[in-house]
Design an enzyme around this catalytic site. Sequence first.
Site, mmCIF file in Angstrom:
data_model
loop_
_atom_site.group_PDB
_atom_site.id
_atom_site.type_symbol
_atom_site.label_atom_id
_atom_site.label_comp_id
_atom_site.label_asym_id
_atom_site.label_seq_id
_atom_site.Cartn_x
_atom_site.Cartn_y
_atom_site.Cartn_z
ATOM 1 N N ILE A 14 0.880 -1.171 0.000
ATOM 2 C CA ILE A 14 0.000 0.000 0.000
ATOM 3 C C ILE A 14 0.916 1.220 0.000
ATOM 4 O O ILE A 14 1.474 1.594 1.023
ATOM 5 C CB ILE A 14 -0.953 0.009 1.216
ATOM 6 C CG1 ILE A 14 -1.912 -1.189 1.142
ATOM 7 C CG2 ILE A 14 -1.758 1.310 1.249
ATOM 8 C CD1 ILE A 14 -2.914 -1.266 2.274
ATOM 9 N N HIS A 15 1.107 1.809 -1.179
ATOM 10 C CA HIS A 15 1.980 2.966 -1.345
ATOM 11 C C HIS A 15 1.112 4.225 -1.452
ATOM 12 O O HIS A 15 -0.109 4.143 -1.385
ATOM 13 C CB HIS A 15 2.890 2.783 -2.565
ATOM 14 C CG HIS A 15 2.152 2.372 -3.797
ATOM 15 N ND1 HIS A 15 1.639 3.265 -4.693
ATOM 16 C CD2 HIS A 15 1.807 1.138 -4.260
ATOM 17 C CE1 HIS A 15 1.021 2.617 -5.662
ATOM 18 N NE2 HIS A 15 1.109 1.320 -5.417
ATOM 19 N N ILE A 16 1.727 5.364 -1.632
ATOM 20 C CA ILE A 16 1.005 6.636 -1.539
ATOM 21 C C ILE A 16 -0.149 6.747 -2.530
ATOM 22 O O ILE A 16 -1.233 7.201 -2.176
ATOM 23 C CB ILE A 16 1.976 7.847 -1.658
ATOM 24 C CG1 ILE A 16 1.277 9.155 -1.312
ATOM 25 C CG2 ILE A 16 2.595 7.928 -3.038
ATOM 26 C CD1 ILE A 16 0.914 9.306 0.135
#
Length: 86
Positions: A14-16
Amino acid sequence: MKEFTYTVTDPLGIHIRSAGLLAKAAKAYSDTAVTVTKAGTTVKASQLMKLMGLGVKQGDQVTVAAEGPGEEAAIAAMEQFFKENL
């Protein structure tokens, strides 16, 4: 309360970008509390920085829960989001 468990397959976890999209999707269900839990830590899915703070990586298992008047629709939307984006 409705919930499901999902193993993250995205190489970046879960990245930006995905966290921002997830927070936006969760905010659409303002009458329902949508949460993401990893390793015993639970945060509201609508709170971008707290989602990032979970540090979810590829292969991590998360539990997504929805509780409230719109929980059926919210959990269905979250499950679809996770399958398509994470």
